[in-house]
Design a protein around this motif. Structure first.
Motif, PDB file in Angstrom:
ATOM      1  N   ARG A  62      26.617 119.088  55.458  1.00 35.54           N
ATOM      2  CA  ARG A  62      27.122 120.401  56.212  1.00 35.54           C
ATOM      3  C   ARG A  62      28.444 120.653  56.103  1.00 35.54           C
ATOM      4  O   ARG A  62      29.015 121.910  56.519  1.00 35.54           O
ATOM      5  N   ARG A  83      32.904 132.339  64.110  1.00 25.91           N
ATOM      6  CA  ARG A  83      31.557 132.630  63.461  1.00 25.91           C
ATOM      7  C   ARG A  83      30.306 131.956  64.168  1.00 25.91           C
ATOM      8  O   ARG A  83      30.761 130.681  64.304  1.00 25.91           O
ATOM      9  N   ASP A  85      28.053 130.657  62.577  1.00 22.14           N
ATOM     10  CA  ASP A  85      27.209 129.704  61.532  1.00 22.14           C
ATOM     11  C   ASP A  85      28.394 128.503  61.454  1.00 22.14           C
ATOM     12  O   ASP A  85      27.961 127.440  60.638  1.00 22.14           O
ATOM     13  N   ALA A 233      28.961 123.347  58.798  1.00 22.53           N
ATOM     14  CA  ALA A 233      27.938 124.542  59.172  1.00 22.53           C
ATOM     15  C   ALA A 233      27.113 123.832  60.444  1.00 22.53           C
ATOM     16  O   ALA A 233      26.994 122.869  60.603  1.00 22.53           O
ATOM     17  N   HIS A 234      26.701 124.964  61.130  1.00 24.74           N
ATOM     18  CA  HIS A 234      25.756 124.555  62.177  1.00 24.74           C
ATOM     19  C   HIS A 234      24.376 123.958  61.691  1.00 24.74           C
ATOM     20  O   HIS A 234      23.865 123.022  62.311  1.00 24.74           O
ATOM     21  N   SER A 235      24.068 124.324  60.532  1.00 29.19           N
ATOM     22  CA  SER A 235      22.880 123.709  59.867  1.00 29.19           C
ATOM     23  C   SER A 235      23.077 123.762  58.338  1.00 29.19           C
ATOM     24  O   SER A 235      24.001 124.537  57.638  1.00 29.19           O
ATOM     25  N   GLU A 237      21.072 125.317  56.430  1.00 28.95           N
ATOM     26  CA  GLU A 237      20.640 126.624  55.982  1.00 28.95           C
ATOM     27  C   GLU A 237      21.907 127.666  56.075  1.00 28.95           C
ATOM     28  O   GLU A 237      21.980 128.632  55.527  1.00 28.95           O
ATOM     29  N   ASP A 238      22.987 127.272  56.738  1.00 32.48           N
ATOM     30  CA  ASP A 238      24.243 128.232  56.922  1.00 32.48           C
ATOM     31  C   ASP A 238      25.254 127.854  55.727  1.00 32.48           C
ATOM     32  O   ASP A 238      26.218 128.694  55.757  1.00 32.48           O
ATOM     33  N   GLY A 241      25.725 130.570  53.204  1.00 40.22           N
ATOM     34  CA  GLY A 241      26.318 131.988  53.385  1.00 40.22           C
ATOM     35  C   GLY A 241      27.871 131.651  53.702  1.00 40.22           C
ATOM     36  O   GLY A 241      28.579 132.519  53.453  1.00 40.22           O
ATOM     37  N   LEU A 242      28.205 130.247  54.242  1.00 40.54           N
ATOM     38  CA  LEU A 242      29.777 130.193  54.286  1.00 40.54           C
ATOM     39  C   LEU A 242      30.115 130.008  53.289  1.00 40.54           C
ATOM     40  O   LEU A 242      31.343 130.738  52.929  1.00 40.54           O
TER      41      LEU A 242
END
Length: 403
Positions: A62, A83, A85, A233-235, A237-238, A241-242
């Motif tokens: 992450r 943000r 995320d 990142a939070h997960s 999955e993020d 996007g970041l």
């Protein structure tokens, strides 16, 4: 109405038990289809699930690291930190300034360590352990703690030197070991410290004053910028996007997106393959069961017409093949679970040496068994619907003609 339903249920049960050879064949046929499907899904869920767990549990997947050096001020960092995320963000000082020499009373060694900016919510640190705070509390890496022979609560002597106005200067800091970081967090000799301490060490090396520690020098800059940052990142999955968001503002970053997407793609592909095989198997068995129940209704037209003659309604007769189909579904599912359990046990024992301790190559969760039972019963009910339509067309007069 309820009485007729109970009678139909009892008659269907007695008939199912009376023709036990045919019933066993139906059960074995379902288990022969469902058992391998459960093993296949167990392998898919076990292997891909373990890979996904490793991706999720490893904070490094992450992490988003900037490539090269930049100039990031507090306003920019606060905007990014806000943000949804972003789980954790701290600024990072220059690498050459983020070092210190540590010594302890328990070891004769002087250990140069890397300093890592940290703070509340750092994914690399244990949540319940004390955090590095202020100018005197640090969290040591496992390697550094071993070399210094220290544990939580011990004191360290930290020293660093600079050349200022032609003179060589060295200062010392008394540091407290707040905790020892997990071994996986940082494999080299290092110490997690507050951003305050990192800024103070950088200012000292650059010849600037640090009033909080009584270190003299030139006045510090009012507007501080940082060459980098630590961001998580939070997960997983993020992460993508970041990465794209940073690319849009011209910040090149390094991520583990390729590894994450590889596992996710494998998961999607294997899921598609599994469901294709499952649909073919379940549809094939449903048609086979439906045809067998249809033939069974035809074979028992006389008995079913007599039931109509003595007062059973059409909807009561329809329950006859429905009940028998549900018996086949439940018993076949139970046998398939037994087949899966034995097979999974053998597979996991054979592969135990090839995986990490506690990991299973083939495994299912409780709700997977429930889903399998639900799908099996649904398929059986749909198959019984064909026979039910046939039984609904039987007239009472057919029984009279046979008498």
């Amino acid at each position: 109405m309820i009485g007729n339903l109970l009678k139909a249920f009892r008659l269907a049960t007695n008939d199912y038990l009376h023709e036990w050879q045919m019933s066993v064949c139906f059960i074995l046929g379902l288990a022969a289809v469902l058992g391998p499907l459960m093993v296949l899904f167990g392998l898919k869920f076990g292997i891909i699930g373990s890979m996904m767990e490793q991706l999720i549990e490893d904070p490094g997947n992450r992490e988003i690291r900037p490539v090269g050096s930049g100039r990031y001020d507090q306003v920019w960092l606060e905007d990014v930190r806000a943000r949804p995320d972003v789980a954790f963000l701290v600024p990072r000082t220059r690498s050459i300034a983020a070092t210190i020499e540590l010594a302890s009373a328990h070891s004769s060694r002087i250990v140069p360590v890397e300093l890592i900016a940290s703070g509340s919510g750092d994914p690399l640190l244990t949540p319940d352990e004390p955090l590095p705070e202020g100018f005197d509390r640090v969290v040591l890496s496992h390697s550094a703690a071993d070399k210094l022979s220290v544990e939580a609560g011990d004191l360290l002597d930290g020293s660093l030197a600079r050349r200022y106005r032609g003179l060589q200067e060295r200062v010392h800091l008394t540091l407290t070991v707040a905790a020892i970081a997990p071994e996986r967090s940082f494999s080299r000799d290092g110490a997690f410290v507050s951003v305050q301490l990192l800024e103070a060490l950088e200012d000292f090396r650059d010849g600037r004053e640090v009033p909080e520690l009584d270190w003299s020098g030139a006045p510090a800059d009012s507007e501080r910028t940082y060459p980098g940052f630590r961001l998580y990142a939070h997960s997983i999955e993020d992460v993508a996007g970041l990465r794209d968001a940073f690319a849009d503002i011209g910040v090149e970053v390094h991520t583990q997106v390729a590894s994450i997407e590889l596992v996710q793609r494998m998961d999607r592909n294997l899921t598609a393959i599994y469901w294709a095989i499952a649909v073919i198997g379940i549809v094939g068995f449903s048609l086979s069961l439906g045809a067998s129940l249809w033939a069974n209704v035809d074979r028992k037209r006389k008995q079913l017409s007599v039931l109509r003659l003595v007062g059973f309604r059409t909807r009561d007769i329809v329950w006859f093949p429905m009940v028998q189909a549900l018996f086949t579904a439940i018993l076949g599912w139970a046998l398939a679970v037994s087949i899966y359990s034995i097979t999974a046990l053998l597979i996991n024992e054979m592969m135990a040496e090839q995986v990490e301790q506690g990991q299973l190559v083939c495994r299912l969760l409780p709700h997977h068994y429930a889903i399998a039972l639900g799908l099996t019963c649904t398929a059986a009910v749909i198959a019984a619907g064909l026979a039910g339509l046939r039984s609904a067309r039987i007239e009472p007069s057919e029984g009279l003609r046979e008498l």
